[in-house]
Design an enzyme around this catalytic site. Structure first.
Site, mmCIF file in Angstrom:
data_model
loop_
_atom_site.group_PDB
_atom_site.id
_atom_site.type_symbol
_atom_site.label_atom_id
_atom_site.label_comp_id
_atom_site.label_asym_id
_atom_site.label_seq_id
_atom_site.Cartn_x
_atom_site.Cartn_y
_atom_site.Cartn_z
ATOM 1 C CE LYS A 66 14.433 -2.721 10.284
ATOM 2 N NZ LYS A 66 13.314 -2.936 10.877
ATOM 3 C CG ASP A 102 11.201 -5.389 13.714
ATOM 4 O OD1 ASP A 102 10.899 -4.436 14.856
ATOM 5 O OD2 ASP A 102 11.721 -5.449 12.807
HETATM 6 P P1 NAP Z 1 9.217 -4.316 2.939
HETATM 7 O O1 NAP Z 1 10.599 -4.949 3.691
HETATM 8 O O2 NAP Z 1 9.203 -3.384 2.276
HETATM 9 O O3 NAP Z 1 8.066 -5.024 2.616
HETATM 10 C C1 NAP Z 1 6.830 -4.990 2.610
HETATM 11 C C2 NAP Z 1 6.167 -6.189 1.822
HETATM 12 O O4 NAP Z 1 4.659 -5.356 1.408
HETATM 13 C C3 NAP Z 1 6.257 -6.531 1.048
HETATM 14 O O5 NAP Z 1 5.471 -8.492 1.846
HETATM 15 C C4 NAP Z 1 5.579 -6.179 -0.521
HETATM 16 O O6 NAP Z 1 5.798 -7.393 -0.837
HETATM 17 C C5 NAP Z 1 4.361 -5.917 0.206
HETATM 18 N N1 NAP Z 1 3.441 -4.987 -0.138
HETATM 19 C C6 NAP Z 1 3.958 -3.651 -0.766
HETATM 20 N N2 NAP Z 1 2.801 -3.364 -1.406
HETATM 21 C C7 NAP Z 1 1.640 -4.036 -1.853
HETATM 22 C C8 NAP Z 1 0.772 -4.199 -2.651
HETATM 23 N N3 NAP Z 1 0.178 -3.124 -2.815
HETATM 24 N N4 NAP Z 1 -0.251 -5.114 -2.460
HETATM 25 C C9 NAP Z 1 0.637 -6.299 -1.634
HETATM 26 N N5 NAP Z 1 1.561 -5.948 -0.984
HETATM 27 C C10 NAP Z 1 2.327 -4.980 -1.007
HETATM 28 O O7 NAP Z 1 9.076 -3.429 4.147
HETATM 29 P P2 NAP Z 1 8.639 -4.218 5.678
HETATM 30 O O8 NAP Z 1 9.898 -3.460 6.734
HETATM 31 O O9 NAP Z 1 8.513 -5.693 5.814
HETATM 32 O O10 NAP Z 1 7.374 -2.897 6.328
HETATM 33 C C11 NAP Z 1 6.473 -4.076 5.740
HETATM 34 C C12 NAP Z 1 5.009 -2.882 6.326
HETATM 35 O O11 NAP Z 1 5.223 -3.063 8.292
HETATM 36 C C13 NAP Z 1 4.946 -1.166 6.550
HETATM 37 O O12 NAP Z 1 3.761 -0.775 6.453
HETATM 38 C C14 NAP Z 1 5.554 -0.648 8.062
HETATM 39 O O13 NAP Z 1 5.880 0.952 8.215
HETATM 40 C C15 NAP Z 1 4.877 -1.779 9.008
HETATM 41 N N6 NAP Z 1 6.324 -2.073 10.123
HETATM 42 C C16 NAP Z 1 5.825 -1.901 11.814
HETATM 43 C C17 NAP Z 1 6.433 -2.420 12.412
HETATM 44 C C18 NAP Z 1 6.141 -2.167 14.148
HETATM 45 O O14 NAP Z 1 6.842 -2.304 14.611
HETATM 46 N N7 NAP Z 1 4.555 -1.539 13.620
HETATM 47 C C19 NAP Z 1 7.783 -3.093 12.495
HETATM 48 C C20 NAP Z 1 8.143 -2.804 10.578
HETATM 49 C C21 NAP Z 1 7.664 -2.714 9.989
HETATM 50 P P3 NAP Z 1 5.818 -7.279 -2.356
HETATM 51 O O15 NAP Z 1 7.173 -8.416 -1.710
HETATM 52 O O16 NAP Z 1 5.117 -8.286 -3.271
HETATM 53 O O17 NAP Z 1 6.777 -6.451 -2.845
#
Ligand code: NAP
Length: 279
Positions: A66, A102
């Site tokens: 992305k 998004d």
């Molecule tokens: P990302 O950029 O990798 O961000 C991950 C986030 O989760 C960061 O804020 C990270 O914190 C936090 N995190 C991960 N493990 C953690 C833990 N053990 N304790 C506390 N915080 C934790 O991923 P993303 O693309 O934003 O996606 C995040 C989630 O949303 C995923 O589960 C993804 O599948 C979902 N999602 C859903 C949609 C939808 O359409 N429904 C769209 C996009 C994403 P740190 O900064 O501290 O690492």
């Protein structure tokens, strides 16, 4: 030009986008295709050159492309520029344009679950996370007019980066202080991976939220996370992550195939069944 679109990522086998767009193509009787293509990181510039040369009308971009794709497009929408990331590409002549849908998908999913007009009732939102999805949601909440947005992230520095979106309206809450922020939260959104199948639990006591709060979770495997189940049990309004996944796909389909598709109960049921089957 043939009506072809793609989703690129690495890996890409898990993507449910082909099921969503395939349903809409069939539903509208469009002679077109939406193809899943595995593009390794080093191959992205070459792939986008092929797209510019024709063959596709555009497509979706997912992890890990992305941000790099954003830097390679000829022009990006204002909201994609704010996020520095694109998830939707399309051609205008030989120019490759990029958008990030998004945030729009998130707002539409909230409206779909709790009704239009919710943003006027929410004075303060709390977003958990500061990754790509959280950034899109914070941007969308600003655009929707939510007056105060609090961001809490395990890595606090990433949350602080988000304040620059609107220093007057965004503040940071330390991850450890989460319980203190809940009593004044009208909309809580989990935009971390916590609560997803195979990931750590989200440690949060939803009974600290006000009784009229809305609780959203963008995790959609499982379809109802522990956070949503506890909020539902308390009678709070809930918004699940599948709605965002479905609604973020709408603008891309419209650009490539010329029809604005609908997120229907039938489509939802198809994707729910797929999640249950594969999760
Ligand atoms: P990302 O950029 O990798 O961000 C991950 C986030 O989760 C960061 O804020 C990270 O914190 C936090 N995190 C991960 N493990 C953690 C833990 N053990 N304790 C506390 N915080 C934790 O991923 P993303 O693309 O934003 O996606 C995040 C989630 O949303 C995923 O589960 C993804 O599948 C979902 N999602 C859903 C949609 C939808 O359409 N429904 C769209 C996009 C994403 P740190 O900064 O501290 O690492």
């Amino acid at each position: 030009m043939s009506a072809r679109a793609f989703v690129i990522g690495h890996p890409i086998a898990h993507s449910r986008s082909p099921l969503i767009h395939g349903h809409w193509l069939k539903r509208h009787g469009i002679e077109g295709s939406y193809e899943r293509i595995n593009v390794a990181p080093g191959a992205l510039p070459g792939f986008l050159e092929q797209v510019r040369a024709g063959g596709f009308r555009g497509g979706n971009v997912t992890i890990p492309h992305k941000e790099v794709a954003y830097r390679l497009v000829d022009e990006a929408t204002t909201r994609a520029r704010r996020l520095g990331a694109v998830n939707t590409l399309w051609l205008e002549g030989e120019r490759l344009l990029g958008d990030n849908t998004d945030g729009e998908g998130f707002l539409a999913s909230v409206a779909g679950s709790v009704g239009l007009g919710w943003a006027e009732q929410v004075h303060s939102a709390l977003v958990l996370g500061a990754g790509g999805a959280a950034r899109a949601i914070v941007g969308a909440l600003l655009d929707a007019g939510v007056p105060r947005i609090t961001v809490a992230n395990r890595t606090e520095a990433r949350a602080r980066d988000l304040v620059a979106f609107s220093p007057d309206r965004i503040r940071v809450l330390p991850w450890d202080a989460l319980p203190e922020g809940l009593a004044e939260t009208g909309l809580l959104v989990n935009a971390t991976q916590c609560g997803m199948k195979g990931q750590p639990r989200l440690e949060l006591d939803s009974s600290l939220l006000p009784p009229d709060a809305i609780v959203g979770d963008i995790v959609y495997v499982p379809l109802e996370t522990e956070l949503l189940a506890s909020a539902r049990a308390r009678g709070l309004r809930i918004v699940d992550g599948l709605g965002m996944l479905l609604h973020q796909a709408v603008p891309g389909f419209e650009r490539w195939f010329g029809i604005r598709p609908e997120v229907t109960a039938e489509l939802r049921a198809i994707i729910e069944a797929d999640i249950r089957r594969t999760a």
